[in-house]
Design a protein around this motif. Structure first.
Motif, PDB file in Angstrom:
ATOM      1  N   UNK A 197      30.159  42.358  32.749  1.00 64.07           N
ATOM      2  CA  UNK A 197      31.097  41.405  33.352  1.00 64.07           C
ATOM      3  C   UNK A 197      30.310  40.300  34.031  1.00 64.07           C
ATOM      4  N   UNK A 198      30.840  39.105  33.973  1.00 64.44           N
ATOM      5  CA  UNK A 198      30.195  37.984  34.641  1.00 64.44           C
ATOM      6  C   UNK A 198      31.276  37.127  35.310  1.00 64.44           C
ATOM      7  N   UNK A 199      31.148  36.882  36.620  1.00 60.89           N
ATOM      8  CA  UNK A 199      32.140  36.079  37.340  1.00 60.89           C
ATOM      9  C   UNK A 199      32.057  34.630  36.877  1.00 60.89           C
ATOM     10  N   UNK A 200      33.184  34.068  36.523  1.00 59.27           N
ATOM     11  CA  UNK A 200      33.226  32.699  35.991  1.00 59.27           C
ATOM     12  C   UNK A 200      33.008  31.669  37.102  1.00 59.27           C
ATOM     13  N   UNK A 260      34.635  31.268  24.438  1.00 52.29           N
ATOM     14  CA  UNK A 260      36.070  31.190  24.138  1.00 52.29           C
ATOM     15  C   UNK A 260      36.896  30.754  25.348  1.00 52.29           C
ATOM     16  N   UNK A 261      36.242  30.201  26.335  1.00 51.62           N
ATOM     17  CA  UNK A 261      36.975  29.647  27.461  1.00 51.62           C
ATOM     18  C   UNK A 261      36.951  30.475  28.726  1.00 51.62           C
ATOM     19  N   UNK A 262      36.185  31.571  28.724  1.00 49.50           N
ATOM     20  CA  UNK A 262      36.064  32.455  29.891  1.00 49.50           C
ATOM     21  C   UNK A 262      37.376  33.199  30.185  1.00 49.50           C
ATOM     22  N   UNK A 263      37.342  34.063  31.214  1.00 48.53           N
ATOM     23  CA  UNK A 263      38.511  34.832  31.637  1.00 48.53           C
ATOM     24  C   UNK A 263      39.141  35.594  30.470  1.00 48.53           C
ATOM     25  N   UNK A 264      38.295  36.284  29.706  1.00 54.03           N
ATOM     26  CA  UNK A 264      38.791  37.099  28.598  1.00 54.03           C
ATOM     27  C   UNK A 264      37.806  38.241  28.325  1.00 54.03           C
ATOM     28  N   UNK A 265      38.238  39.191  27.504  1.00 54.50           N
ATOM     29  CA  UNK A 265      37.421  40.353  27.152  1.00 54.50           C
ATOM     30  C   UNK A 265      37.171  40.345  25.652  1.00 54.50           C
ATOM     31  N   UNK A 266      35.905  40.509  25.259  1.00 49.71           N
ATOM     32  CA  UNK A 266      35.538  40.525  23.838  1.00 49.71           C
ATOM     33  C   UNK A 266      34.753  41.794  23.547  1.00 49.71           C
ATOM     34  N   UNK A 284      34.563  37.093  32.952  1.00 47.63           N
ATOM     35  CA  UNK A 284      34.503  37.288  31.506  1.00 47.63           C
ATOM     36  C   UNK A 284      33.822  38.625  31.238  1.00 47.63           C
ATOM     37  N   UNK A 285      34.129  39.222  30.095  1.00 47.21           N
ATOM     38  CA  UNK A 285      33.626  40.571  29.816  1.00 47.21           C
ATOM     39  C   UNK A 285      33.245  40.728  28.351  1.00 47.21           C
ATOM     40  N   UNK A 286      32.176  41.467  28.111  1.00 50.90           N
ATOM     41  CA  UNK A 286      31.771  41.837  26.763  1.00 50.90           C
ATOM     42  C   UNK A 286      31.593  43.340  26.675  1.00 50.90           C
ATOM     43  N   UNK A 287      32.089  43.963  25.592  1.00 55.68           N
ATOM     44  CA  UNK A 287      32.036  45.428  25.447  1.00 55.68           C
ATOM     45  C   UNK A 287      31.345  45.786  24.132  1.00 55.68           C
TER      46      UNK A 287
END
Length: 537
Positions: free
Chosen positions: A413-416, A527-533, A499-502
């Protein structure tokens, strides 16, 4: 207030008292579900809480709660004290507590198809002269899973505490309008309870030493001057609530006497500790690897070797270098005791040992050991695992996933726009945002999940026995809720997203798993932040 409205108010108070007790039952059952090894320890607590619920529910004519509680009590009669909980018994109790949970749900919960992930905590009471600040605090506390109520008068607060003891009270020193009237109210409240309620005092004035002493003597854990913002208060409230429960100490006992070892096991389990007993010193290495103790108790003299020799072998392993070792022996020669402690021991207790003395020693040594360990493996700002220990835990979970053929996910996770937060509001506010996210994650993830601060504004989460789709759903829900949380900054407010990456483990190394999660996180940013991929997307 007319008679009818007064009766309605009493009915509401009684209903709250019953539902609060029902949640105590549900929370206790949750502890048993999460740690079946400690089930016997919590059995009596569950029996007592359920019996109390039956009496409350019958007294206040809440029939569904009474019936559900009596059913649970009946099942508990077949679970004998100190015996393990059988799978069939556990299934029956699970069904019975599910019935109670449906009785206890709020109307809004019953209207949704999703099962609530957390039981509501016992309440936090707020007694502030500033009604606007009290309302603002309640909104913030709700985000963190607390149940909070504000009061306008001392009499209402005292009545509520008599019906349902709160986890903590946030109290204005002058609540009620007179000098130190809030402290006087707390003094009256504390007399009604066997154990004191933790109090967080607030004051618009820098209290004199007399005022501060009086506040401390009646249970004041904190004294804030000037008034602080909701973020700081919530951190303190979290500290003094039962949501912050202490894990049982894990104690390894090596004693060649089976009778003595069994006695030690009984004493430790009765004190709520997790005990692992061995009687053969040649099994020590295997026991250390399998149990990973926090405290070790060694008999001094055993066939084939001494406790001192075993202690030296233990100390040769880096990860057990700081684990407290306590010798247990009938040896009364002080010079020999000191010599034994110079060879790797931390304390020496002589047989026959007083159980109270033993437990007090273990608690003191355990607290200190945990404090020292936390300094080594935890981030000082958030209390989460540091970068190095997070990677160590990931390696361990990969080994476990391979052995048990289970799924495993790793998230980053990374704070935008975190730099913008620091530049606009200052680093202290930025630090508070980091702490609020860490608390948010701890409250919404499982006990078996591991959360680390990877560096700066970046966090890492290890999700054992979790499929990628489930990991994405959980983290996406956390992301949505966190984005709604209002972050206070003096007289200003703002919102923060992450934003999050899994990545899902595919039999590869920890490094590969981290790299794929990092790339997925980078995709979320693109992809614009504030999302999970997920890495598979």
């Amino acid at each position: 207030m007319n008679d009818e409205s007064q009766k309605e108010k009493l009915r509401q108070h009684f209903a709250r008292r019953v539902t609060t007790q029902a949640r105590v039952v549900l929370d206790t059952w949750q502890k048993i579900r999460e740690d079946r090894d400690q089930a016997a320890v919590y059995r009596d607590e569950l029996v007592s809480a359920t019996d109390k619920l039956v009496r409350y529910a019958k007294r206040f004519e809440m029939e569904s709660h009474a019936a559900a509680a009596e059913h649970i009590l009946g099942l508990l009669e077949h679970w004998h004290q100190s015996s393990a909980l059988e799978d069939d018994q556990a299934r029956q109790l699970e069904d019975a507590t599910e019935t109670l949970r449906h009785c206890t749900q709020r109307r809004t919960d019953q209207e949704t198809s999703d099962t609530p992930q957390q039981y509501r905590r016992t309440p936090v009471y707020i007694a502030l002269s500033n009604g606007e600040m009290a309302a603002r605090l309640i909104r913030q506390l709700e985000f963190f899973g607390f149940r909070a109520s504000a009061f306008n008068s001392a009499s209402d607060l005292i009545e509520a505490c008599a019906l349902s003891k709160p986890e903590t009270i946030l109290m204005d020193v002058n609540f009620g309008g007179d000098t130190n009237s809030g402290i006087a109210t707390v003094e009256q409240l504390q007399e009604q309870h066997d154990t004191p309620i933790p109090i967080i005092f607030m004051s618009d004035e820098d209290g004199s030493i007399e005022t501060r002493l009086r506040a401390s003597r009646c249970g004041g854990e904190e004294f804030f001057y000037p008034a602080v913002d909701p973020g700081q208060l919530i951190e303190k409230i979290e500290t003094y609530t039962h949501g912050n429960t202490v894990e049982p100490y894990k104690v390894l006992v090596l004693d060649d006497s089976r009778a003595q070892a069994k006695y030690m096991e009984t004493v430790l389990k009765k004190a709520g500790m997790t005990a692992h007993i061995i009687t053969d010193p040649m099994q020590i290495i295997h026991a250390l690897e399998e149990f990973s103790p926090e405290i070790i108790i060694l008999d001094m003299y055993m066939p084939g070797c001494t406790g001192m020799e075993i202690a030296r072998v233990i100390r040769q392993q880096d990860r057990f270098h700081s684990v407290p070792i306590i010798y247990l022996s009938a040896e009364e020669d002080v010079s020999k005791q000191l010599h034994a402690m110079s060879l790797g021991g931390d304390d020496f207790l002589t047989k026959p040992i007083d159980p109270k003395h033993l437990i007090a020693t273990l608690h003191n040594r355990g607290r200190r050991a945990r404090s020292l360990l936390a300094l080594m493996i935890r981030d000082s700002l958030t209390g989460l695992y540091n970068h190095t220990h997070t990677l160590h835990l990931l390696e361990q979970e990969i080994v476990r996933a391979r052995q048990k053929d289970q799924s495993l996910c790793f998230a980053m996770l990374d704070i935008d726009y975190f730099k913008k937060v620091n530049d606009t509001f200052g680093h202290p506010i930025g630090d508070r945002v980091l702490r609020s996210l860490s608390m948010f994650l701890k409250q919404r993830l499982r006990k078996s999940d591991h959360i680390g601060r990877y560096g700066g504004e970046e966090f890492a989460i290890i999700l054992p026995n979790t499929r990628p789709g489930d990991a994405r759903n959980v983290l996406n829900e956390i992301r949505e809720r966190f984005s709604e949380l209002v972050q206070p900054a003096g007289d200003r407010e703002f919102n923060v997203t992450f934003s999050c990456g899994i990545s899902a483990w595919q039999g590869d190394s920890a490094q590969s798993l981290c790299e794929r999660a990092d790339r997925a996180l980078y995709t979320s940013k693109e992809h614009g932040r504030n999302c999970v991929t997920t890495a598979e997307d």
